[in-house]
Design an enzyme around this catalytic site. Structure first.
Site, PDB file in Angstrom:
ATOM      1  N   LYS A 178       6.409 -22.206 -14.727  1.00  0.00           N
ATOM      2  CA  LYS A 178       5.975 -23.584 -14.452  1.00  0.00           C
ATOM      3  C   LYS A 178       7.130 -24.502 -14.799  1.00  0.00           C
ATOM      4  O   LYS A 178       7.359 -24.840 -15.960  1.00  0.00           O
ATOM      5  CB  LYS A 178       4.741 -23.975 -15.278  1.00  0.00           C
ATOM      6  CG  LYS A 178       4.170 -25.328 -14.809  1.00  0.00           C
ATOM      7  CD  LYS A 178       3.350 -26.026 -15.846  1.00  0.00           C
ATOM      8  CE  LYS A 178       4.094 -27.026 -16.692  1.00  0.00           C
ATOM      9  NZ  LYS A 178       4.822 -28.116 -16.016  1.00  0.00           N
ATOM     10  N   SER A 181       7.478 -31.242 -14.040  1.00  0.00           N
ATOM     11  CA  SER A 181       7.200 -32.042 -12.836  1.00  0.00           C
ATOM     12  C   SER A 181       8.389 -32.954 -12.493  1.00  0.00           C
ATOM     13  O   SER A 181       8.556 -33.347 -11.347  1.00  0.00           O
ATOM     14  CB  SER A 181       5.923 -32.863 -13.013  1.00  0.00           C
ATOM     15  OG  SER A 181       6.022 -33.630 -14.177  1.00  0.00           O
ATOM     16  N   SER A 233       8.876 -29.971 -26.656  1.00  0.00           N
ATOM     17  CA  SER A 233       8.756 -30.707 -27.917  1.00  0.00           C
ATOM     18  C   SER A 233       7.936 -29.929 -28.948  1.00  0.00           C
ATOM     19  O   SER A 233       7.105 -29.083 -28.604  1.00  0.00           O
ATOM     20  CB  SER A 233       8.087 -32.057 -27.665  1.00  0.00           C
ATOM     21  OG  SER A 233       6.710 -31.864 -27.435  1.00  0.00           O
ATOM     22  N   GLU A 254      10.884 -22.651 -28.330  1.00  0.00           N
ATOM     23  CA  GLU A 254      12.178 -23.278 -28.587  1.00  0.00           C
ATOM     24  C   GLU A 254      11.909 -24.777 -28.548  1.00  0.00           C
ATOM     25  O   GLU A 254      11.726 -25.356 -27.479  1.00  0.00           O
ATOM     26  CB  GLU A 254      13.179 -22.813 -27.523  1.00  0.00           C
ATOM     27  CG  GLU A 254      14.608 -23.068 -27.914  1.00  0.00           C
ATOM     28  CD  GLU A 254      15.207 -24.219 -27.147  1.00  0.00           C
ATOM     29  OE1 GLU A 254      15.201 -25.341 -27.716  1.00  0.00           O
ATOM     30  OE2 GLU A 254      15.654 -24.012 -26.012  1.00  0.00           O
ATOM     31  N   LEU A 255      11.826 -25.392 -29.743  1.00  0.00           N
ATOM     32  CA  LEU A 255      11.286 -26.755 -29.842  1.00  0.00           C
ATOM     33  C   LEU A 255      12.358 -27.769 -30.230  1.00  0.00           C
ATOM     34  O   LEU A 255      13.543 -27.527 -30.047  1.00  0.00           O
ATOM     35  CB  LEU A 255      10.121 -26.729 -30.837  1.00  0.00           C
ATOM     36  CG  LEU A 255       9.053 -25.660 -30.527  1.00  0.00           C
ATOM     37  CD1 LEU A 255       7.981 -25.618 -31.595  1.00  0.00           C
ATOM     38  CD2 LEU A 255       8.429 -25.886 -29.155  1.00  0.00           C
ATOM     39  N   CYS A 288      18.349 -30.162 -26.709  1.00  0.00           N
ATOM     40  CA  CYS A 288      17.726 -29.906 -28.018  1.00  0.00           C
ATOM     41  C   CYS A 288      18.767 -29.648 -29.096  1.00  0.00           C
ATOM     42  O   CYS A 288      18.453 -29.695 -30.277  1.00  0.00           O
ATOM     43  CB  CYS A 288      16.831 -28.673 -27.950  1.00  0.00           C
ATOM     44  SG  CYS A 288      15.550 -28.839 -26.741  1.00  0.00           S
ATOM     45  N   GLU A 383      14.312 -37.003 -33.330  1.00  0.00           N
ATOM     46  CA  GLU A 383      15.317 -36.711 -32.309  1.00  0.00           C
ATOM     47  C   GLU A 383      15.342 -37.884 -31.319  1.00  0.00           C
ATOM     48  O   GLU A 383      14.314 -38.215 -30.729  1.00  0.00           O
ATOM     49  CB  GLU A 383      14.847 -35.438 -31.605  1.00  0.00           C
ATOM     50  CG  GLU A 383      15.846 -34.693 -30.824  1.00  0.00           C
ATOM     51  CD  GLU A 383      15.235 -33.388 -30.279  1.00  0.00           C
ATOM     52  OE1 GLU A 383      14.006 -33.274 -30.145  1.00  0.00           O
ATOM     53  OE2 GLU A 383      16.031 -32.500 -29.971  1.00  0.00           O
TER      54      GLU A 383
END
Ligand code: SIN
Length: 483
Positions: A178, A181, A233, A254-255, A288, A383
């Site tokens: 996915k 968008s 996030s 993986e944030l 990130c 961040e």
């Protein structure tokens, strides 16, 4: 837009290009110009369920192919991505705003994961364990995990797909992607190349949707999805993790990060300025692993701020299709609002703007340096995900380490020093999954990418990457000593 054969405006499921059954679509916009470039299907949760079923049906035959056969498919996909590098980079630039030179870099970076895992496919070794008794033989094998879902971010529309699906595909798992968008076109373009490479129907699937919440829930709760990998996030990662609890689904997250970049007074200041520019302003601060906090030792503080501000002032801003441009737009109005809030908050608490500090037209924001930053500012904790560089001051090594670790995040960190003993001490003391030592750009397919603390878990890329997409099975053979 200019003719580009890889622009696809349908989803790719079970070897077919599909519109949404509802006929609904959503627009994809160029953040540099505001122009609508395409409309893609807005798929429903039911359609995603059907895609998961198709992937699950494709699993047994795909799993039974040899590693060498799967490796050959991956190699063909790698070659096709590299052959279409220019077209892919253009698509990436117009949908994400990433400047063309960086988009070209991302295509190669993304392709490198396909190449790496094509090679690793043949090395998914198990183990033979010395048995505790004479009559037994113990063996460990690694097997494909089953359908893997990947939810990927807009800031790396290609590389975050290949980094996740590379190990899954070579291990024998069908994938369902996915893409975000904001940037679905790059994901659909590489799906077209996966089709050309010859992956069997149902093995490689890409669905487009604006229903991130509903589709995310389906991917988490559907028992046929055996593994979910997400980059995005920390708050969204927490929601996905709680939803995955219902099926105890395997998860890689993986944030977010809050990367410190420490410059000690024994550093090569010019090298540190160069490293800070690359690390802070990659994709306009929207990665990130971008530097979020510059921590500079007091003796060289003024020299660093002066040289760094001068280098920032030279960065060229504009539409990324112009090859000389270094900084493009931010991705959205919301991103601009966040950057503005962080800068206003810092200035209200005493930060000195030595360059930038203002919005330009459209989604452009001037790269900004904030001297005299302090721990009470929002930017010290959150961040910023934009072109703003706050510079904090410290006096001792211990203080720098405390400041660097004073965050719930633990993805990337960086420091500059020419003292080899300090390099070891600081590298070991930093609570981060990745540390750049005298280097501001550390991502590569051959090294493990990932974080600790609230930056998530799991590692992508490298020899470690495969294990997160395979099941380990222990075989115990008994009665071996009886004739
Ligand atoms: C990210 O921002 O999520 C990925 C950055 C990288 O791979 O270097």
């Amino acid at each position: 837009m200019q003719q580009n054969n890889l622009i696809k405006t349908e989803a790719y499921v079970n070897g077919k290009w599909l519109k949404a059954t509802s006929g609904k679509t959503f627009d994809v916009t160029n953040p540099a110009t505001g122009e609508v470039i395409a409309a893609v299907p807005d798929m429903s949760r039911e359609e995603v369920r059907q895609a998961i079923d198709a992937a699950d049906r494709a699993w047994p035959a795909y799993r039974d192919m040899t590693a060498k056969e799967r490796s050959a498919l991956m190699r063909r996909w790698f070659d096709l991505i590299m052959e279409h590098k220019e077209e892919l980079a253009r698509i990436m630039t117009i949908e994400s705003g990433k400047v063309l030179t960086e988009s070209l870099g991302e295509v190669s970076y993304g392709a490198s994961f396909v190449e790496w895992f094509a090679e690793e496919a043949k090395r998914a070794y198990g183990d033979v364990i010395p048995p505790p008794t004479k009559d037994r033989r113990l063996v460990v094998i690694k097997q494909s995990i089953g359908v893997v879902a990947a939810i990927t971010p807009w800031n790396f529309p290609l590389a975050m797909i290949t980094r996740k699906v590379g190990p899954a595909l070579v291990a024998g798992s069908p994938v369902l992607i996915k893409p975000p968008s904001e940037t679905p076109l790059t994901g659909l373009a590489i799906a077209a190349l996966a089709e050309q490479a010859g992956f069997p129907p149902g093995v490689y699937n890409t669905i487009t949707t604006t229903d991130s919440k509903g589709i995310g829930k389906e991917l988490c709760e559907n028992p046929k999805v055996r593994k979910l990998s997400f980059t995005g996030s920390t708050p969204v990662g927490k929601v996905l993790m709680s939803q995955c609890a219902s099926t105890l689904k395997k998860l890689s997250l993986e944030l977010g990060g809050n990367a410190p970049f420490i410059v000690f007074d024994d550093a090569d200041v010019d090298a540190a300025v160069k490293g800070a520019i690359v690390s802070k302003f990659r994709h306009n601060g929207q990665t990130c692993v971008c530097v979020n906090r510059l921590l500079v030792q007091e003796k060289i503080y003024d020299e660093f701020v002066e040289k760094f501000s001068r280098a920032v002032a030279e960065l060229k801003i504009g539409n990324g299709l112009d090859k000389s441009v270094q900084l493009g737009p931010l991705i959205s109005e919301k991103a601009i609002e966040k950057v503005t809030e962080h800068v206003e908050d810092a200035v209200s608490k005493g930060a000195r703007v030595t360059y930038g500090g203002e919005r330009m037209k459209g989604l452009f924001y001037k790269p900004t340096v904030l001297a005299d930053a302090t721990a009470d500012m929002i930017i010290a904790r959150e961040e910023v995900f934009g072109p703003v560089a706050p510079v904090f001051r410290f006096s001792t090594e211990d203080e720098a380490i405390k400041m660097a670790n004073d965050t719930q995040y633990g993805l990337a960190s960086y420091f500059y020093s020419q003292d080899v003993n300090r390099c070891w001490r600081v590298a070991e003391a930093l609570e981060y999954g990745m540390v750049g030592i005298n280097e501001g750009l550390i991502s590569t397919e051959v090294a493990p990418f990932g974080g600790i603390k609230e930056s998530g878990f799991g590692r992508e890329g490298s020899k470690y990457g495969m294990d997160y997409f395979m099941e380990i099975k222990y075989l115990c053979f008994g009665g071996v000593d009886k004739p």
